[in-house]
Design a protein around this motif. Structure first.
Motif, PDB file in Angstrom:
ATOM      1  N   LYS A 158       0.832  -1.208   0.000  1.00  0.00           N
ATOM      2  CA  LYS A 158       0.000   0.000   0.000  1.00  0.00           C
ATOM      3  C   LYS A 158       0.862   1.252   0.000  1.00  0.00           C
ATOM      4  N   PHE A 159       1.917   1.258   0.816  1.00  0.00           N
ATOM      5  CA  PHE A 159       2.814   2.409   0.867  1.00  0.00           C
ATOM      6  C   PHE A 159       3.482   2.639  -0.493  1.00  0.00           C
ATOM      7  N   GLU A 160       3.943   1.574  -1.118  1.00  0.00           N
ATOM      8  CA  GLU A 160       4.614   1.710  -2.411  1.00  0.00           C
ATOM      9  C   GLU A 160       3.666   2.295  -3.454  1.00  0.00           C
ATOM     10  N   GLU A 161       2.397   1.914  -3.367  1.00  0.00           N
ATOM     11  CA  GLU A 161       1.398   2.473  -4.285  1.00  0.00           C
ATOM     12  C   GLU A 161       1.229   3.974  -4.050  1.00  0.00           C
ATOM     13  N   LYS A 162       1.180   4.368  -2.780  1.00  0.00           N
ATOM     14  CA  LYS A 162       1.003   5.785  -2.455  1.00  0.00           C
ATOM     15  C   LYS A 162       2.240   6.600  -2.825  1.00  0.00           C
ATOM     16  N   LEU A 163       3.423   6.048  -2.596  1.00  0.00           N
ATOM     17  CA  LEU A 163       4.653   6.739  -2.980  1.00  0.00           C
ATOM     18  C   LEU A 163       4.703   6.957  -4.487  1.00  0.00           C
ATOM     19  N   SER A 164       4.303   5.934  -5.236  1.00  0.00           N
ATOM     20  CA  SER A 164       4.281   6.047  -6.687  1.00  0.00           C
ATOM     21  C   SER A 164       3.288   7.120  -7.129  1.00  0.00           C
ATOM     22  N   ASN A 165       2.138   7.182  -6.472  1.00  0.00           N
ATOM     23  CA  ASN A 165       1.130   8.186  -6.810  1.00  0.00           C
ATOM     24  C   ASN A 165       1.655   9.594  -6.561  1.00  0.00           C
ATOM     25  N   ILE A 166       2.332   9.788  -5.424  1.00  0.00           N
ATOM     26  CA  ILE A 166       2.872  11.112  -5.103  1.00  0.00           C
ATOM     27  C   ILE A 166       3.937  11.507  -6.122  1.00  0.00           C
ATOM     28  N   ALA A 167       4.813  10.560  -6.484  1.00  0.00           N
ATOM     29  CA  ALA A 167       5.852  10.849  -7.471  1.00  0.00           C
ATOM     30  C   ALA A 167       5.243  11.210  -8.824  1.00  0.00           C
ATOM     31  N   SER A 168       4.179  10.502  -9.184  1.00  0.00           N
ATOM     32  CA  SER A 168       3.503  10.787 -10.448  1.00  0.00           C
ATOM     33  C   SER A 168       2.853  12.170 -10.423  1.00  0.00           C
ATOM     34  N   LEU A 169       2.231  12.502  -9.310  1.00  0.00           N
ATOM     35  CA  LEU A 169       1.604  13.827  -9.186  1.00  0.00           C
ATOM     36  C   LEU A 169       2.653  14.934  -9.208  1.00  0.00           C
ATOM     37  N   LEU A 170       3.784  14.671  -8.588  1.00  0.00           N
ATOM     38  CA  LEU A 170       4.861  15.660  -8.578  1.00  0.00           C
ATOM     39  C   LEU A 170       5.344  15.942  -9.997  1.00  0.00           C
ATOM     40  N   ALA A 171       5.434  14.895 -10.820  1.00  0.00           N
ATOM     41  CA  ALA A 171       5.860  15.072 -12.212  1.00  0.00           C
ATOM     42  C   ALA A 171       4.834  15.878 -13.002  1.00  0.00           C
ATOM     43  N   GLN A 172       3.561  15.782 -12.616  1.00  0.00           N
ATOM     44  CA  GLN A 172       2.515  16.514 -13.332  1.00  0.00           C
ATOM     45  C   GLN A 172       2.582  18.018 -13.089  1.00  0.00           C
ATOM     46  N   ILE A 173       3.289  18.423 -12.049  1.00  0.00           N
ATOM     47  CA  ILE A 173       3.402  19.849 -11.735  1.00  0.00           C
ATOM     48  C   ILE A 173       4.328  20.561 -12.723  1.00  0.00           C
ATOM     49  N   HIS A 228      12.882  12.310  -0.112  1.00  0.00           N
ATOM     50  CA  HIS A 228      12.105  11.707   0.980  1.00  0.00           C
ATOM     51  C   HIS A 228      11.366  10.465   0.494  1.00  0.00           C
ATOM     52  N   LEU A 229      10.827  10.522  -0.721  1.00  0.00           N
ATOM     53  CA  LEU A 229      10.127   9.357  -1.275  1.00  0.00           C
ATOM     54  C   LEU A 229      11.088   8.172  -1.407  1.00  0.00           C
ATOM     55  N   ARG A 230      12.292   8.461  -1.876  1.00  0.00           N
ATOM     56  CA  ARG A 230      13.287   7.394  -2.027  1.00  0.00           C
ATOM     57  C   ARG A 230      13.725   6.863  -0.659  1.00  0.00           C
ATOM     58  N   THR A 235      13.931   2.741   3.632  1.00  0.00           N
ATOM     59  CA  THR A 235      13.694   2.395   5.032  1.00  0.00           C
ATOM     60  C   THR A 235      12.784   1.180   5.145  1.00  0.00           C
ATOM     61  N   MET A 236      11.766   1.110   4.300  1.00  0.00           N
ATOM     62  CA  MET A 236      10.885  -0.059   4.305  1.00  0.00           C
ATOM     63  C   MET A 236      11.645  -1.332   3.944  1.00  0.00           C
ATOM     64  N   ASP A 237      12.596  -1.215   3.046  1.00  0.00           N
ATOM     65  CA  ASP A 237      13.349  -2.384   2.593  1.00  0.00           C
ATOM     66  C   ASP A 237      14.437  -2.787   3.582  1.00  0.00           C
ATOM     67  N   GLY A 238      14.676  -1.974   4.601  1.00  0.00           N
ATOM     68  CA  GLY A 238      15.730  -2.245   5.568  1.00  0.00           C
ATOM     69  C   GLY A 238      15.290  -3.170   6.674  1.00  0.00           C
ATOM     70  N   THR A 239      15.937  -3.033   7.824  1.00  0.00           N
ATOM     71  CA  THR A 239      15.619  -3.892   8.968  1.00  0.00           C
ATOM     72  C   THR A 239      14.251  -3.548   9.535  1.00  0.00           C
ATOM     73  N   ARG A 240      13.713  -4.475  10.344  1.00  0.00           N
ATOM     74  CA  ARG A 240      12.391  -4.261  10.919  1.00  0.00           C
ATOM     75  C   ARG A 240      12.465  -3.235  12.055  1.00  0.00           C
ATOM     76  N   GLU A 281      -1.764  11.615   3.561  1.00  0.00           N
ATOM     77  CA  GLU A 281      -2.573  11.369   4.758  1.00  0.00           C
ATOM     78  C   GLU A 281      -2.861   9.884   4.930  1.00  0.00           C
ATOM     79  N   GLN A 282      -3.070   9.199   3.828  1.00  0.00           N
ATOM     80  CA  GLN A 282      -3.311   7.753   3.915  1.00  0.00           C
ATOM     81  C   GLN A 282      -2.058   7.025   4.385  1.00  0.00           C
ATOM     82  N   ILE A 283      -0.891   7.529   3.992  1.00  0.00           N
ATOM     83  CA  ILE A 283       0.369   6.947   4.484  1.00  0.00           C
ATOM     84  C   ILE A 283       0.494   7.187   5.983  1.00  0.00           C
TER      85      ILE A 283
END
Length: 291
Positions: A158-173, A228-230, A235-240, A281-283
């Motif tokens: 879910k987080f990866e989906e939201k990060l991708s959405n934010i990155a896509s929206l940022l490119a639209q600016i 920050h998106l990266r 961080t998600m891919d790192g340790t628990r 906000e969903q994140i």
């Protein structure tokens, strides 16, 4: 990968005439908040149980229960048949000798006599029984950990989906950002031309326009938000146990998005910023569940 703080586990084991059940559930919490209800015979092992849970679960509001159920054949308070028979004989003999009417309800009378219920001796916890009980405790904890892993995988997706959405929206600016510079210049020049008999220094005008445009420039905000998106993904891919860190990164993402919104003087850009805020906000809501 990340782990969720919510989870559930339950395990049972059998020792002689006892059915031992261990149950544990977890909800989100800023720290480890453990409450335990343990059968009296296992109370001496409470610190060991708490240490075992803390080493595996680290964070969360934890509720742990350990209880015993005995088989029906093993009565807690069996009747003392020999003593009941002795009481009956004595009562019958006394009534006969003294001419006293015998009780109408012998059963009720006998049940009121002392020690007709056999009292169980105080049970002692043996090493063999504790080994069985501990195994049940470990199994229920492992089930909760596996539950957390499954929930964590769903959260990460879910987080990866939201990060991708934010990155896509940022490119639209970007297209609107480039076009607005020329619009600002054109609007200022048209304003000056609309004033009759006005003289102005063209070089000074260029300096003022550059200053004004630089104040509205969002290049740095875009770069920091991209970083920050990266970093969130890394961080998600790192340790628990990165829930708090992900929360801090999400806050920084929010600052950059808010600054971008305050500098956006076009309706199209502001609409995109609103959509980015909604994704963020969903994140933020879900990151509270990350261990």
């Amino acid at each position: 990968m990340i782990l969720s703080m919510t989870g559930y586990g339950k395990a049972t084991a059998v020792f002689q005439d006892k059915k031992i059940t261990a149950e544990i559930k977890s909800l989100n919490s800023k720290a480890l908040d453990l409450s335990a209800r343990i059968a009296p015979i296992y109370r001496e092992k409470e610190m060991e149980i708490r240490s075992l849970i803390a080493s595996q679960l680290e964070r969360g509001k934890i509720e742990f229960n350990l209880w015993i159920e005995k088989e029906e054949a093993a009565s807690d308070s069996p009747l003392n048949g020999q003593l009941l028979g002795t009481y009956y004989q004595q009562i019958h003999q006394i009534c006969t000798e003294q001419g006293i009417p015998e009780p109408k309800d012998y059963w009720l009378t006998l049940m009121r006599m002392p020690d007709v219920m056999v009292r169980n001796e105080v049970q002692q916890l043996t090493d063999e029984e504790w080994a069985v009980a501990r195994q049940a405790v470990e199994q229920c904890i492992q089930q909760l950990v596996e539950f957390r892993q499954q929930e964590g995988a769903a959260l990460q997706k879910k987080f990866e989906e939201k990060l991708s959405n934010i990155a896509s929206l940022l490119a639209q600016i970007e297209p609107f950002e480039k076009a607005r510079t020329e619009k600002i210049r054109q609007r200022i020049e048209e304003g000056l031309q609309s004033i009759p008999n006005v003289e102005y220094d063209r070089g000074r005008l260029e300096q003022e326009m550059i200053y004004y445009i630089e104040k509205l420039d969002i290049s740095e905000e875009k770069q920091r938000l991209t970083n920050h998106l990266r970093y969130f993904q890394e961080t998600m891919d790192g340790t628990r146990g990165q829930g708090k860190k992900l929360g801090f990164i999400a806050q920084e993402m929010g600052r950059e998005i808010n600054t971008t919104g305050s500098k956006s003087n076009q309706a199209e850009m502001q609409n995109i910023v609103v959509m980015m805020k909604d994704e963020l906000e969903q994140i933020k809501e879900q990151v509270l569940n990350v261990m």
